[in-house]
Structures are given as C-alpha cells and as structure tokens.
Design a protein around this motif. Structure first.
Motif, mmCIF file in Angstrom:
data_model
loop_
_atom_site.group_PDB
_atom_site.id
_atom_site.type_symbol
_atom_site.label_atom_id
_atom_site.label_comp_id
_atom_site.label_asym_id
_atom_site.label_seq_id
_atom_site.Cartn_x
_atom_site.Cartn_y
_atom_site.Cartn_z
ATOM 1 N N UNK A 1 43.591 45.394 14.616
ATOM 2 C CA UNK A 1 44.171 44.674 15.608
ATOM 3 C C UNK A 1 45.215 43.433 15.334
ATOM 4 N N UNK A 2 44.933 42.753 14.288
ATOM 5 C CA UNK A 2 45.695 41.599 13.931
ATOM 6 C C UNK A 2 47.157 42.127 13.024
ATOM 7 N N UNK A 3 47.171 43.239 12.488
ATOM 8 C CA UNK A 3 48.164 43.780 11.810
ATOM 9 C C UNK A 3 49.269 44.450 12.720
ATOM 10 N N UNK B 1 39.147 30.746 17.086
ATOM 11 C CA UNK B 1 40.061 30.916 16.036
ATOM 12 C C UNK B 1 40.552 32.329 15.918
ATOM 13 N N UNK B 2 39.640 33.309 16.347
ATOM 14 C CA UNK B 2 40.023 34.707 16.263
ATOM 15 C C UNK B 2 41.004 34.964 17.266
ATOM 16 N N UNK B 3 40.934 34.500 18.423
ATOM 17 C CA UNK B 3 41.756 34.511 19.626
ATOM 18 C C UNK B 3 42.982 34.046 19.289
ATOM 19 N N UNK B 4 43.075 32.860 18.725
ATOM 20 C CA UNK B 4 44.238 32.206 18.354
ATOM 21 C C UNK B 4 45.066 32.578 17.273
ATOM 22 N N UNK B 5 44.243 33.490 16.325
ATOM 23 C CA UNK B 5 44.851 34.430 15.296
ATOM 24 C C UNK B 5 45.538 35.513 15.959
ATOM 25 N N UNK B 6 44.886 36.124 16.596
ATOM 26 C CA UNK B 6 45.396 37.186 17.623
ATOM 27 C C UNK B 6 46.941 36.828 18.317
ATOM 28 N N UNK B 7 46.677 35.684 18.875
ATOM 29 C CA UNK B 7 48.036 35.128 19.490
ATOM 30 C C UNK B 7 49.247 34.961 18.519
ATOM 31 N N UNK B 8 48.707 34.306 17.532
ATOM 32 C CA UNK B 8 49.845 34.200 16.301
ATOM 33 C C UNK B 8 50.356 35.421 15.764
ATOM 34 N N UNK B 9 49.446 36.366 15.759
ATOM 35 C CA UNK B 9 49.680 37.804 15.014
ATOM 36 C C UNK B 9 50.895 38.413 15.931
ATOM 37 N N UNK C 1 52.861 36.792 17.731
ATOM 38 C CA UNK C 1 54.245 36.178 17.650
ATOM 39 C C UNK C 1 54.710 36.555 16.296
ATOM 40 N N UNK C 2 54.022 36.724 15.363
ATOM 41 C CA UNK C 2 54.699 37.143 14.037
ATOM 42 C C UNK C 2 55.229 38.527 14.112
ATOM 43 N N UNK C 3 54.563 39.522 14.626
ATOM 44 C CA UNK C 3 54.716 40.805 14.750
ATOM 45 C C UNK C 3 56.120 40.663 15.509
ATOM 46 N N UNK C 4 56.226 40.055 16.636
ATOM 47 C CA UNK C 4 57.358 39.798 17.758
ATOM 48 C C UNK C 4 58.637 39.460 16.924
#
Length: 233
Positions: free
Chosen positions: A27-29, A161-169, A171-174
């Motif tokens: 999911x994260x990547x 933290x996991x939810x925040x990491x998903x949000x940051x992911x 952003x990074x993907x976009x």
C-alpha cells in the motif's frame, strides 16, 4: 491484483502480522492504490494462507486506518476524504505546536535526535528513493513530537504513524516527478530544525504550522482530484 514476488515465501504457518506487514508495504509504495478492493479469497490464494489469516491481517490494517471494511462489501485500501486529511493534520499541528512551545528550554541532548533525523532525511532526499524519503520524513516529525518529552504522547503518535506514513506516501507518489517539491520540503524541514536548534519557540511554531499547512493543501488537492465514482463500494 498481485502483491509482489515475495508472496512465494509465505506458507501456512505465516501469521496475520506478517501478511499485514507485506500488504502495508505494498500500500505504501503505491502498488495497491487508494480505494482498491482487497478480496479475502484472492489474497488467501495468492499468499497461500487461510482466509482467517487474511481477515485478521486486514483487521490489523483497519486499526491502523489504512484499510476500511464495508459491511457486506469487503475491504478496500482507504481513500482519504478531505475531512480525513484535515483531521489528521489538525492532530499533527497540535502536537508539533506543543513541541515548539518548549524550544527555548530544550537541551543539546534533547535536540540531538532532531538534528540526526534531519541529516538522515537530507541523505534520503539526495538518494531520490521515494519510500526512504517517506520513512525519514516521518522520523523527523516523530523527533519533533518527541521534544514534548511525554511517553504517552510518543505512544499516541505511534498510533497514528502508519496513517501519517500513508498520507506522506501519497504525497511522494503524486509529486515524485516534480523537480522542486522534494527540495522545497527539505528546505522547510531544515528551517524547522534550525528554529529548534536556535531555541526560538515563535519561529519554530510558525514553521511547523506553515509546513503542515502546505502538505495539507497538497493532499486536499490530491483528494479533490481523485475520481471516486468507480471506487465507492
């Protein structure tokens, strides 16, 4: 939906935590997209584990708020709403603002983890590896929150933290193709770090707020531009 080549390593003794860990990384990547359906039967066959194990793994991810279960319709990767983003960043700004308020009284020893976290983020940004940037970004903000000096607050942050990491992911993907956003974000983190190192609570508070506001706006724009008609269960 294929998760990845590591599936072949799993066996009937695999725990729900191990399955959840693999799904979480997928999911994260970005290999599993926001809104994508997670069918127990298909995942059970793919991982070669029982449906109960898959159900338990999805339950772990649901508690982390990156998977959502819909009654009679199964589970999907979370598709953030605008309110989800605003609420998540409301929490983050509250915590980091509290850390900024302590800036004037922090010792060198207390500030060292923040400085080290920034150095690691800078190295990750230079490498250009998307998920490494996300991990180091999250660790930087974990270090900011750690300046509050409360074990209970640290535990609370770990819970989101996991939810925040998903949000940051997301952003990074976009924005990974953008030539300027990673550099801008690093400059924002550098300024935050310097404000804390200079023991300037006013500037630290202003900068953590501005940085969070910028990310919040970008994520809200991503959410607003997502076509959910084919994803809504």
């Amino acid at each position: 939906m294929t998760v990845d080549g590591r599936v072949s390593r799993l066996n009937r003794g695999t725990t729900a935590e191990e399955v959840a860990a693999l799904l979480r990384e997928t999911i994260m990547d970005g290999r599993l997209k926001p809104g994508e359906q997670l069918r127990e039967e298909g995942l059970s066959a793919q991982f070669d584990v029982s449906r109960r194990t898959i159900r338990d793994a999805l339950g772990i991810l649901a508690r982390e708020r990156i998977v959502r279960h819909y009654r009679h319709k199964g589970s999907r990767v979370v598709l953030f709403t605008e309110e989800d983003i605003r609420d998540l960043y409301r929490v983050r700004k509250t915590l980091e603002g509290s850390a900024a308020a302590r800036a004037a009284t922090l010792t060198d020893a207390e500030l060292r983890p923040l400085s080290e976290a920034f150095d690691q983020l800078a190295q990750a940004t230079d490498s250009g590896h998307a998920q490494e940037i996300v991990e180091r970004d999250l660790e930087f903000h974990r270090a900011v929150v750690g300046l509050i000096g409360s074990a209970r607050v640290d535990d609370f942050f770990a819970g989101i933290a996991v939810e925040m990491r998903f949000a940051l992911s997301i952003l990074e993907t976009t924005y990974r193709e953008s030539a300027h956003r990673p550099a801008e974000a690093l400059d924002e983190h550098r300024a935050i770090c310097q404000a804390f190192l200079h023991r300037d609570p006013t500037e630290a508070a202003r900068l953590v707020q501005a940085h969070a506001d910028a990310n919040e706006r970008l994520l809200v724009n991503v959410v607003a531009s997502t076509d959910i008609t084919a994803l809504t269960p």
